[in-house]
Scaffold this motif. Sequence first.
Motif, PDB file in Angstrom:
ATOM      1  N   ARG A 196      93.580 -53.373 -40.279  1.00  0.00           N
ATOM      2  CA  ARG A 196      94.758 -52.581 -39.913  1.00  0.00           C
ATOM      3  C   ARG A 196      95.926 -52.810 -40.863  1.00  0.00           C
ATOM      4  O   ARG A 196      97.066 -52.467 -40.561  1.00  0.00           O
ATOM      5  CB  ARG A 196      95.170 -52.905 -38.469  1.00  0.00           C
ATOM      6  N   GLY A 197      95.660 -53.367 -42.031  1.00  0.00           N
ATOM      7  CA  GLY A 197      96.711 -53.602 -43.004  1.00  0.00           C
ATOM      8  C   GLY A 197      97.297 -52.301 -43.522  1.00  0.00           C
ATOM      9  O   GLY A 197      96.611 -51.276 -43.603  1.00  0.00           O
ATOM     10  N   VAL A 198      98.567 -52.338 -43.882  1.00  0.00           N
ATOM     11  CA  VAL A 198      99.247 -51.114 -44.316  1.00  0.00           C
ATOM     12  C   VAL A 198      98.601 -50.508 -45.553  1.00  0.00           C
ATOM     13  O   VAL A 198      98.573 -49.281 -45.717  1.00  0.00           O
ATOM     14  CB  VAL A 198     100.749 -51.399 -44.565  1.00  0.00           C
ATOM     15  N   LEU A 253     104.099 -48.298 -40.492  1.00  0.00           N
ATOM     16  CA  LEU A 253     103.685 -49.640 -40.910  1.00  0.00           C
ATOM     17  C   LEU A 253     104.417 -50.079 -42.163  1.00  0.00           C
ATOM     18  O   LEU A 253     104.849 -51.231 -42.291  1.00  0.00           O
ATOM     19  CB  LEU A 253     102.174 -49.668 -41.161  1.00  0.00           C
ATOM     20  N   ARG A 254     104.553 -49.174 -43.105  1.00  0.00           N
ATOM     21  CA  ARG A 254     105.262 -49.500 -44.343  1.00  0.00           C
ATOM     22  C   ARG A 254     106.718 -49.856 -44.054  1.00  0.00           C
ATOM     23  O   ARG A 254     107.251 -50.833 -44.595  1.00  0.00           O
ATOM     24  CB  ARG A 254     105.187 -48.300 -45.298  1.00  0.00           C
ATOM     25  N   GLU A 255     107.365 -49.070 -43.212  1.00  0.00           N
ATOM     26  CA  GLU A 255     108.770 -49.316 -42.898  1.00  0.00           C
ATOM     27  C   GLU A 255     108.953 -50.689 -42.247  1.00  0.00           C
ATOM     28  O   GLU A 255     109.876 -51.431 -42.578  1.00  0.00           O
ATOM     29  CB  GLU A 255     109.287 -48.208 -41.985  1.00  0.00           C
ATOM     30  N   TRP A 256     108.041 -51.054 -41.357  1.00  0.00           N
ATOM     31  CA  TRP A 256     108.157 -52.374 -40.715  1.00  0.00           C
ATOM     32  C   TRP A 256     107.898 -53.489 -41.725  1.00  0.00           C
ATOM     33  O   TRP A 256     108.596 -54.512 -41.719  1.00  0.00           O
ATOM     34  CB  TRP A 256     107.190 -52.507 -39.538  1.00  0.00           C
ATOM     35  N   ASN A 257     106.910 -53.312 -42.591  1.00  0.00           N
ATOM     36  CA  ASN A 257     106.653 -54.333 -43.616  1.00  0.00           C
ATOM     37  C   ASN A 257     107.879 -54.539 -44.499  1.00  0.00           C
ATOM     38  O   ASN A 257     108.219 -55.675 -44.849  1.00  0.00           O
ATOM     39  CB  ASN A 257     105.449 -53.930 -44.472  1.00  0.00           C
ATOM     40  N   GLU A 258     108.540 -53.462 -44.864  1.00  0.00           N
ATOM     41  CA  GLU A 258     109.724 -53.587 -45.717  1.00  0.00           C
ATOM     42  C   GLU A 258     110.848 -54.327 -44.996  1.00  0.00           C
ATOM     43  O   GLU A 258     111.559 -55.126 -45.601  1.00  0.00           O
ATOM     44  CB  GLU A 258     110.193 -52.200 -46.165  1.00  0.00           C
ATOM     45  N   ARG A 259     111.013 -54.056 -43.691  1.00  0.00           N
ATOM     46  CA  ARG A 259     112.038 -54.785 -42.937  1.00  0.00           C
ATOM     47  C   ARG A 259     111.682 -56.261 -42.829  1.00  0.00           C
ATOM     48  O   ARG A 259     112.541 -57.141 -42.985  1.00  0.00           O
ATOM     49  CB  ARG A 259     112.200 -54.182 -41.537  1.00  0.00           C
ATOM     50  N   ALA A 260     110.415 -56.537 -42.530  1.00  0.00           N
ATOM     51  CA  ALA A 260     109.991 -57.924 -42.365  1.00  0.00           C
ATOM     52  C   ALA A 260     110.123 -58.716 -43.651  1.00  0.00           C
ATOM     53  O   ALA A 260     110.498 -59.902 -43.637  1.00  0.00           O
ATOM     54  CB  ALA A 260     108.546 -57.962 -41.868  1.00  0.00           C
ATOM     55  N   LEU A 297     101.635 -58.918 -31.955  1.00  0.00           N
ATOM     56  CA  LEU A 297     100.368 -58.247 -32.246  1.00  0.00           C
ATOM     57  C   LEU A 297     100.451 -57.439 -33.535  1.00  0.00           C
ATOM     58  O   LEU A 297      99.533 -57.460 -34.354  1.00  0.00           O
ATOM     59  CB  LEU A 297      99.981 -57.331 -31.077  1.00  0.00           C
ATOM     60  N   LEU A 298     101.566 -56.725 -33.717  1.00  0.00           N
ATOM     61  CA  LEU A 298     101.735 -55.970 -34.950  1.00  0.00           C
ATOM     62  C   LEU A 298     101.784 -56.901 -36.150  1.00  0.00           C
ATOM     63  O   LEU A 298     101.108 -56.676 -37.164  1.00  0.00           O
ATOM     64  CB  LEU A 298     103.019 -55.142 -34.873  1.00  0.00           C
ATOM     65  N   ALA A 299     102.594 -57.938 -36.058  1.00  0.00           N
ATOM     66  CA  ALA A 299     102.726 -58.864 -37.187  1.00  0.00           C
ATOM     67  C   ALA A 299     101.379 -59.484 -37.554  1.00  0.00           C
ATOM     68  O   ALA A 299     101.059 -59.646 -38.741  1.00  0.00           O
ATOM     69  CB  ALA A 299     103.740 -59.949 -36.849  1.00  0.00           C
ATOM     70  N   ALA A 300     100.591 -59.819 -36.537  1.00  0.00           N
ATOM     71  CA  ALA A 300      99.307 -60.477 -36.797  1.00  0.00           C
ATOM     72  C   ALA A 300      98.355 -59.572 -37.567  1.00  0.00           C
ATOM     73  O   ALA A 300      97.466 -60.068 -38.273  1.00  0.00           O
ATOM     74  CB  ALA A 300      98.670 -60.926 -35.485  1.00  0.00           C
ATOM     75  N   THR A 301      98.519 -58.243 -37.466  1.00  0.00           N
ATOM     76  CA  THR A 301      97.645 -57.352 -38.233  1.00  0.00           C
ATOM     77  C   THR A 301      98.047 -57.267 -39.699  1.00  0.00           C
ATOM     78  O   THR A 301      97.233 -56.871 -40.543  1.00  0.00           O
ATOM     79  CB  THR A 301      97.659 -55.919 -37.647  1.00  0.00           C
ATOM     80  N   GLN A 302      99.290 -57.634 -40.022  1.00  0.00           N
ATOM     81  CA  GLN A 302      99.775 -57.531 -41.395  1.00  0.00           C
ATOM     82  C   GLN A 302      99.766 -58.873 -42.127  1.00  0.00           C
ATOM     83  O   GLN A 302      99.711 -58.909 -43.357  1.00  0.00           O
ATOM     84  CB  GLN A 302     101.203 -56.966 -41.404  1.00  0.00           C
TER      85      GLN A 302
END
Length: 442
Positions: free
Chosen positions: A106-108, A119-126, A244-249
């Motif tokens: 489930r990686g971006v 997913l991309r937007e959350w990765n950029e924020r994180a 759960l979301l973080a664990a997929t990335q």
Amino acid sequence: MTLGPAEQARVLGGVLAPLLAQGAIVRRPRVTVAAERARSDARAAAVLERLAERHDRRPVAVTLGPRRLVLPLHHDDGRAVLDASPDPFSPASWEKRAALSHFQPRGVLISPLEERPALREWNERALDTGRPVHAAGEGVVGALHGIADAVVRGARRQGGLGFDDVDGPLWSAARTVTLGPGARDDTVLTDELQALRTRANWAFAVPQRRALRARFSRHVLDHVRRAPLDSLAGAGVARGGNPLLAATQVPHWLFAFDAARIALWRALAVAAARPALQDALRAEAVDAAAAGGVHVLPLARAAVLESVRLWPTTLVLLRETVAPTVWGDDVLPPGHGVALVSSWFHRDPDRRPAADTFDPGFWDGTDWTGPAGSVEPWLVVPFSAGPVVCPGEDVVLLTASTLLSDLVRDVRWSPDSHPALADDPLPPTLAHEHLRLRAAAA
């Protein structure tokens, strides 16, 4: 233009096969050593150079069974593909999906086009994409100082180090930055990841180890739930995510840090062989330590970027069309593959001698400027480029530059292997596993 049988054989045998043999997801040490001895990247460049001359640098295509793959040979064509990602040139190519699904389904990077924006937007924020120092930088850098100090003590005690000596500490750094101090000593976590990534090297050719992946995913989730705010996972959860979301990335973040470790070790090896560069890095490190706090360390960052330019850790950038795509006189159907050979663009023979020269002055921040007076566009993409550029570029550079700076501050390094790194042109292939350095008090 689809190549004829003889040229296709040269591309497959001289370019693509050696790259795949080294390991697309995790390097195979024996193969990378053999590739260094055989100068396989130089051989691949020679094949592509002949094609570029014969076909006027127009894109060429090879067929692999039912798969047709375009290889851009001009910097403008390579840039156009990256700028037009993820639509119509998606990074979720068939080959990449088959490989990365082994450990991060489930990686971006391999997400469907409709799921990718969120997913991309959350990765950029994180990951604080676009900021040289992450908001959690103070905690991240503090943890790295401790790990680097332990490596320095070991180097002084033993009189030198090889990659095997720093492999464990550098993985500790990756786990700490990503998940916090609670993961620092959890070697089982990265052993599980390594086993899955080794499997991923074979992509679709082997079945997935679903039980191991499930165990690894639970293991990651346990750490994410405990991750402090000054870790990447903790910051991501606090910024609109959930465990759960973080664990997929997180598996991809850890995967990216493996490449960072390799780039750091190669950069240190070059600095060990070049006293003037090492002295300049040491001066920057001493000034930063005296000032305290978190610093950008422009010279150390540029040295890491040069390491990745000269010896790309992503050997091939893959894309796949998601719609009929006009390219020159051709229309590429959906599902058509595109492969950008990183070393070809980074070490373009037409750009010599600069292409084979280690010079941190070629960089302005994370922007490639090239040698003075250079006017022709040059595709240098150590972290990819365009809309799908690696969102963790700044975090990786913060981590690697901090460790490089700490490692040179109180130690004078010299080469115990690879003395040729003292001079340009630098070798086209460099097996990081066999780099050994001597250490003395600075």
